[in-house]
Design a protein around this motif. Structure first.
Motif, PDB file in Angstrom:
ATOM      1  N   VAL A  64       0.853  -1.186   0.000  1.00  0.00           N
ATOM      2  CA  VAL A  64       0.000   0.000   0.000  1.00  0.00           C
ATOM      3  C   VAL A  64       0.890   1.238   0.000  1.00  0.00           C
ATOM      4  CG1 VAL A  64      -1.810   1.258   1.210  1.00  0.00           C
ATOM      5  CG2 VAL A  64      -1.824  -1.251   1.195  1.00  0.00           C
ATOM      6  N   VAL A  65       0.656   2.119  -0.961  1.00  0.00           N
ATOM      7  CA  VAL A  65       1.427   3.365  -1.068  1.00  0.00           C
ATOM      8  C   VAL A  65       0.757   4.479  -0.262  1.00  0.00           C
ATOM      9  CG1 VAL A  65       2.333   5.106  -2.650  1.00  0.00           C
ATOM     10  CG2 VAL A  65       2.309   2.686  -3.314  1.00  0.00           C
ATOM     11  N   ASP A  66      -0.559   4.573  -0.341  1.00  0.00           N
ATOM     12  CA  ASP A  66      -1.283   5.647   0.337  1.00  0.00           C
ATOM     13  C   ASP A  66      -2.659   5.138   0.726  1.00  0.00           C
ATOM     14  OD1 ASP A  66      -1.862   8.149   1.370  1.00  0.00           O
ATOM     15  OD2 ASP A  66      -2.732   8.858  -0.512  1.00  0.00           O
ATOM     16  N   ALA A  67      -3.176   5.652   1.864  1.00  0.00           N
ATOM     17  CA  ALA A  67      -4.516   5.303   2.334  1.00  0.00           C
ATOM     18  C   ALA A  67      -5.125   6.528   2.979  1.00  0.00           C
ATOM     19  CB  ALA A  67      -4.461   4.138   3.330  1.00  0.00           C
ATOM     20  N   ARG A  68      -6.365   6.795   2.653  1.00  0.00           N
ATOM     21  CA  ARG A  68      -7.041   7.961   3.207  1.00  0.00           C
ATOM     22  C   ARG A  68      -8.545   7.722   3.229  1.00  0.00           C
ATOM     23  NH1 ARG A  68      -5.465  12.659  -0.765  1.00  0.00           N
ATOM     24  NH2 ARG A  68      -3.453  11.596  -0.503  1.00  0.00           N
ATOM     25  N   VAL A  69      -9.244   8.548   4.042  1.00  0.00           N
ATOM     26  CA  VAL A  69     -10.706   8.506   4.135  1.00  0.00           C
ATOM     27  C   VAL A  69     -11.251   9.693   3.363  1.00  0.00           C
ATOM     28  CG1 VAL A  69     -12.706   8.466   5.661  1.00  0.00           C
ATOM     29  CG2 VAL A  69     -10.560   7.418   6.396  1.00  0.00           C
ATOM     30  N   VAL A  70     -12.140   9.428   2.424  1.00  0.00           N
ATOM     31  CA  VAL A  70     -12.760  10.470   1.596  1.00  0.00           C
ATOM     32  C   VAL A  70     -14.243  10.512   1.945  1.00  0.00           C
ATOM     33  CG1 VAL A  70     -13.233  11.277  -0.733  1.00  0.00           C
ATOM     34  CG2 VAL A  70     -11.083  10.110  -0.226  1.00  0.00           C
ATOM     35  N   ARG A  71     -14.721  11.696   2.308  1.00  0.00           N
ATOM     36  CA  ARG A  71     -16.106  11.854   2.711  1.00  0.00           C
ATOM     37  C   ARG A  71     -16.850  12.727   1.713  1.00  0.00           C
ATOM     38  NH1 ARG A  71     -12.898  11.990   7.194  1.00  0.00           N
ATOM     39  NH2 ARG A  71     -13.393  10.487   8.855  1.00  0.00           N
ATOM     40  N   ALA A  72     -18.136  12.465   1.566  1.00  0.00           N
ATOM     41  CA  ALA A  72     -18.983  13.232   0.646  1.00  0.00           C
ATOM     42  C   ALA A  72     -20.303  13.528   1.343  1.00  0.00           C
ATOM     43  CB  ALA A  72     -19.226  12.456  -0.645  1.00  0.00           C
ATOM     44  N   TYR A  73     -20.759  14.787   1.187  1.00  0.00           N
ATOM     45  CA  TYR A  73     -22.010  15.216   1.796  1.00  0.00           C
ATOM     46  C   TYR A  73     -23.098  15.209   0.739  1.00  0.00           C
ATOM     47  CZ  TYR A  73     -25.494  18.130   4.105  1.00  0.00           C
ATOM     48  OH  TYR A  73     -26.644  18.605   4.649  1.00  0.00           O
ATOM     49  N   THR A  74     -24.138  14.429   0.964  1.00  0.00           N
ATOM     50  CA  THR A  74     -25.259  14.333   0.029  1.00  0.00           C
ATOM     51  C   THR A  74     -26.549  14.616   0.790  1.00  0.00           C
ATOM     52  OG1 THR A  74     -25.347  11.961   0.448  1.00  0.00           O
ATOM     53  CG2 THR A  74     -24.120  12.676  -1.490  1.00  0.00           C
ATOM     54  N   PRO A  75     -27.043  15.837   0.769  1.00  0.00           N
ATOM     55  CA  PRO A  75     -28.278  16.143   1.491  1.00  0.00           C
ATOM     56  C   PRO A  75     -29.458  15.400   0.905  1.00  0.00           C
ATOM     57  CG  PRO A  75     -27.623  17.976   0.097  1.00  0.00           C
ATOM     58  CD  PRO A  75     -26.502  16.996   0.037  1.00  0.00           C
ATOM     59  N   ALA A  76     -30.418  15.117   1.760  1.00  0.00           N
ATOM     60  CA  ALA A  76     -31.614  14.415   1.315  1.00  0.00           C
ATOM     61  C   ALA A  76     -32.387  15.286   0.336  1.00  0.00           C
ATOM     62  CB  ALA A  76     -32.489  14.060   2.511  1.00  0.00           C
ATOM     63  N   PRO A  77     -32.900  14.709  -0.751  1.00  0.00           N
ATOM     64  CA  PRO A  77     -33.649  15.500  -1.722  1.00  0.00           C
ATOM     65  C   PRO A  77     -34.950  16.011  -1.124  1.00  0.00           C
ATOM     66  CG  PRO A  77     -33.827  13.167  -2.221  1.00  0.00           C
ATOM     67  CD  PRO A  77     -32.815  13.296  -1.131  1.00  0.00           C
ATOM     68  N   PRO A  78     -35.350  17.237  -1.433  1.00  0.00           N
ATOM     69  CA  PRO A  78     -36.615  17.765  -0.910  1.00  0.00           C
ATOM     70  C   PRO A  78     -37.807  17.095  -1.566  1.00  0.00           C
ATOM     71  CG  PRO A  78     -35.646  19.307  -2.470  1.00  0.00           C
ATOM     72  CD  PRO A  78     -34.647  18.211  -2.313  1.00  0.00           C
ATOM     73  N   GLY A  79     -38.921  17.221  -0.889  1.00  0.00           N
ATOM     74  CA  GLY A  79     -40.146  16.673  -1.462  1.00  0.00           C
ATOM     75  C   GLY A  79     -40.511  15.348  -0.851  1.00  0.00           C
ATOM     76  N   GLU A  80     -40.958  14.439  -1.723  1.00  0.00           N
ATOM     77  CA  GLU A  80     -41.462  13.161  -1.262  1.00  0.00           C
ATOM     78  C   GLU A  80     -40.345  12.308  -0.670  1.00  0.00           C
ATOM     79  OE1 GLU A  80     -44.549  12.196  -1.198  1.00  0.00           O
ATOM     80  OE2 GLU A  80     -45.293  14.050  -2.103  1.00  0.00           O
ATOM     81  N   PRO A  81     -40.686  11.388   0.275  1.00  0.00           N
ATOM     82  CA  PRO A  81     -39.678  10.471   0.808  1.00  0.00           C
ATOM     83  C   PRO A  81     -39.137   9.559  -0.282  1.00  0.00           C
ATOM     84  CG  PRO A  81     -41.655  10.497   2.181  1.00  0.00           C
ATOM     85  CD  PRO A  81     -41.987  11.242   0.929  1.00  0.00           C
ATOM     86  N   ALA A  82     -38.001   8.953   0.003  1.00  0.00           N
ATOM     87  CA  ALA A  82     -37.382   8.055  -0.961  1.00  0.00           C
ATOM     88  C   ALA A  82     -38.265   6.841  -1.192  1.00  0.00           C
ATOM     89  CB  ALA A  82     -36.001   7.634  -0.469  1.00  0.00           C
ATOM     90  N   ALA A  83     -37.946   6.107  -2.273  1.00  0.00           N
ATOM     91  CA  ALA A  83     -38.786   4.966  -2.628  1.00  0.00           C
ATOM     92  C   ALA A  83     -38.760   3.883  -1.559  1.00  0.00           C
ATOM     93  CB  ALA A  83     -38.320   4.398  -3.976  1.00  0.00           C
ATOM     94  N   GLY A  84     -37.624   3.728  -0.886  1.00  0.00           N
ATOM     95  CA  GLY A  84     -37.515   2.681   0.126  1.00  0.00           C
ATOM     96  C   GLY A  84     -37.890   3.130   1.526  1.00  0.00           C
ATOM     97  N   ALA A  85     -38.520   4.293   1.665  1.00  0.00           N
ATOM     98  CA  ALA A  85     -38.857   4.795   2.996  1.00  0.00           C
ATOM     99  C   ALA A  85     -39.983   3.962   3.604  1.00  0.00           C
ATOM    100  CB  ALA A  85     -39.282   6.257   2.920  1.00  0.00           C
ATOM    101  N   SER A  86     -39.978   3.869   4.915  1.00  0.00           N
ATOM    102  CA  SER A  86     -41.000   3.105   5.622  1.00  0.00           C
ATOM    103  C   SER A  86     -42.313   3.872   5.669  1.00  0.00           C
ATOM    104  CB  SER A  86     -40.526   2.792   7.047  1.00  0.00           C
ATOM    105  OG  SER A  86     -40.366   4.003   7.777  1.00  0.00           O
ATOM    106  N   GLN A  87     -43.382   3.147   6.048  1.00  0.00           N
ATOM    107  CA  GLN A  87     -44.691   3.782   6.145  1.00  0.00           C
ATOM    108  C   GLN A  87     -44.701   4.835   7.236  1.00  0.00           C
ATOM    109  OE1 GLN A  87     -47.280   3.371   4.092  1.00  0.00           O
ATOM    110  NE2 GLN A  87     -48.350   4.961   5.258  1.00  0.00           N
ATOM    111  N   LEU A  88     -43.945   4.605   8.315  1.00  0.00           N
ATOM    112  CA  LEU A  88     -43.893   5.592   9.393  1.00  0.00           C
ATOM    113  C   LEU A  88     -43.249   6.891   8.909  1.00  0.00           C
ATOM    114  CD1 LEU A  88     -44.496   6.171  12.338  1.00  0.00           C
ATOM    115  CD2 LEU A  88     -42.292   5.161  12.947  1.00  0.00           C
ATOM    116  N   SER A  89     -42.214   6.791   8.086  1.00  0.00           N
ATOM    117  CA  SER A  89     -41.602   7.993   7.526  1.00  0.00           C
ATOM    118  C   SER A  89     -42.582   8.738   6.623  1.00  0.00           C
ATOM    119  CB  SER A  89     -40.343   7.622   6.749  1.00  0.00           C
ATOM    120  OG  SER A  89     -39.398   6.972   7.571  1.00  0.00           O
TER     121      SER A  89
END
Length: 529
Positions: A64-89
């Protein structure tokens, strides 16, 4: 690529996670993207290495030459819940939408009522001005007031209806949000990947291992002790409670539990000046000896917890000053749900010596205690212990730190067939000549009444050990003497700590009286008693 978690070492307040798996590499420089992983991974703790699939390090095909942690911020899309959201959500989203719509409707109705109130105020001003100028028109004014009231009445009713609806929706929304928080976690908006730069000497397979620390994980020991029906042995089961909220579930991992504290920095103490001064004692100080009474707890390895200690709270890890590591015998599953998961570590059965003992100064109850040797093969860390005997669960105690082979003492609840009553009388007298050999003599008489309350036909005697204490003097000016002639019966044993032991054998319905007398003699120069 996806690299599963295969081993976890849980520390006092964090965990070391190991991911491992087999990867196929091409010759040359290769960039690997592992994940997604928890964004809580500690960057400076990341360590990755490659080895040959058979475990022979000499045959490694890459490094291994190099190792690092890369993070990405993805805000939840506005509007309707996602397709896999539960009934309670979805219910929460619908209730939030209903609250917003109701508030808008109430705002529109309030605006219309404001316009009507303004019109009514203008009409009142017109009436006042017309009446003052002598231009009165009561019929026209009454007609306009009636029209204003007719316009305001339905709006007021609608405003009340919307207020009640908004209150109901807000209460229902709060309840749904609490249920959602208790059953589900919020979707991760921050995702992370491990990016590795690998240089391969030749194409082929290699075993990749990645290790890093994560917070939001901890463990504490817990025990379960069962006293056999014949009171000749004790079964001790060692468990561990593991909590984690790292964002990743641990499925089938090799779990190790350590008392190491990697964040506890070790540094030498700061050296400061310690100034010692010598002075002559005053005449008053030379004439008097100041003493006082203090309580001192007798501590032994594996002894009971102090009086008044809260046994229901999981204590911090106490390892006796040396890092200890315990390993779960089987792969375990620990979900990231902030809840305690009980993991069985080991169990052993040890022969024990039991006695019914009582310390009347602390409690009038006679308690069954068992003494046994720690034969678990590892240390027993301090932690709560569930106590069981023939009658079932008898309570929860605290097990102190005990090394391998050390003696352990546990109390398994009280014996209701015994009762102990304690009375203390104290008298103070002066002996000797004033100014020459005057002494203050304090005499204390402790009377104990021990009763066995059962009246069964069984004539077998039961042995009860009663322990009292007398003060221990640390200065020559104060002397403590046990009056053997006045003690009835004579004590069986008196140790260096001032603990006096009586061993009584009681048949059913029997009653015994113990009288313990001791003198505390202080010279005339002693003050403070």
């Amino acid at each position: 690529m996806s690299l599963p978690i295969t081993a976890v070492t849980c520390l006092e307040d964090r965990a070391q996670v190991e991911r491992s798996g087999t990867v196929r590499l091409a010759a040359g420089v290769v960039r690997l993207r592992v994940g997604p992983v928890t964004p809580l991974a500690v960057d400076r703790s990341l360590r990755a290495e490659l080895s040959a699939p058979d475990g022979d390090r000499a045959g490694a095909v890459a490094h291994v030459v190099d190792a690092r942690v890369v993070r990405a911020y993805t805000p939840a899309p506005p509007g309707e819940p996602a397709a896999g959201a539960s009934q309670l959500s979805r219910d929460v989203e619908e209730l939030e939408r209903g609250v917003r719509d109701t508030r808008r409707q109430r705002q529109r109705v309030e605006s219309r009522l404001a316009v009507i109130r303004q019109a009514k105020a203008d009409l009142h001003r017109d009436i006042v001005q017309g009446a003052g100028a002598g231009d009165a028109d009561p019929e026209r004014w009454a007609d306009r007031l009636d029209r204003v009231d007719e316009e305001a009445e339905p709006r007021v009713a609608e405003l009340h209806r919307l207020g009640r609806r908004l209150k109901d929706l807000e209460e229902e929304l709060d309840e749904a949000r609490r249920a959602l928080e208790a059953t589900e976690g919020e979707p991760l908006r921050l995702t992370a990947y491990l990016e590795l730069v690998v240089e391969a000497e030749r194409a082929g397979e290699a075993r990749l291992s990645v290790v890093h620390l994560v917070p939001c994980a901890l463990w504490r020991p817990a025990y379960r002790a069962t006293l056999a029906g014949d009171r000749g042995s004790v079964l001790v089961e060692t468990d561990a409670f593991v909590w984690q909220d790292t964002g990743e579930d641990w499925h089938g991992v090799r779990l190790s539990l350590s008392t190491a504290r990697p964040t506890l920095a070790a540094s030498p103490p700061r050296l400061t000046e310690d100034v010692l001064t010598v002075r002559e004692r005053s005449a008053e100080e030379r004439r008097t000896v100041e003493v006082d009474l203090r309580e001192e707890e007798i501590r032994t390895t594996g002894g009971p917890s102090p009086a008044g200690a809260d046994d229901a709270v999981l204590p911090g890890l106490h390892d006796g000053g040396e890092v200890r590591v315990l390993t779960a015998p089987h792969p375990v599953d620990v979900a990231s749900d902030r809840r305690p998961h009980r993991v069985r570590l080991s169990s052993f059965t040890a022969p024990c010596r039991t006695e019914d003992t009582c310390a009347p100064e602390l409690s009038p109850l006679v308690v069954t205690t068992a003494r046994f040797t720690n034969t678990a093969g590892h240390v027993l860390l301090a932690g709560p212990v569930d106590l069981l005997r023939g009658s079932g669960f008898t309570g929860r105690g605290r097990l102190e730190f005990a090394g391998a082979g050390a003696q352990v003492r546990l109390a398994f609840g009280s014996e209701d067939t015994f009762r102990v009553v304690r009375h203390v009388e104290e008298s103070r007298d002066t002996a000797g000549l004033t100014g020459i050999n005057q002494r203050t003599v304090i005499t204390r008489e402790v009377r104990l009444f021990v009763s066995r309350l059962d009246a069964s036909d069984d004539t077998a005697e039961r042995e009860v050990v009663v322990r009292e204490r007398v003060p221990v003097s640390e200065v020559s000016a104060v002397e403590v003497r046990l009056r053997q002639d006045a003690c009835r019966p004579a004590p069986d044993e008196t140790d260096a700590d001032g603990v006096v032991r009586y061993t009584l054998r009681l048949p059913p319905g029997a009653r015994r009286e113990i009288t313990l007398v001791y003198d505390l003699t202080a010279s005339g120069a002693v003050v403070g008693l």
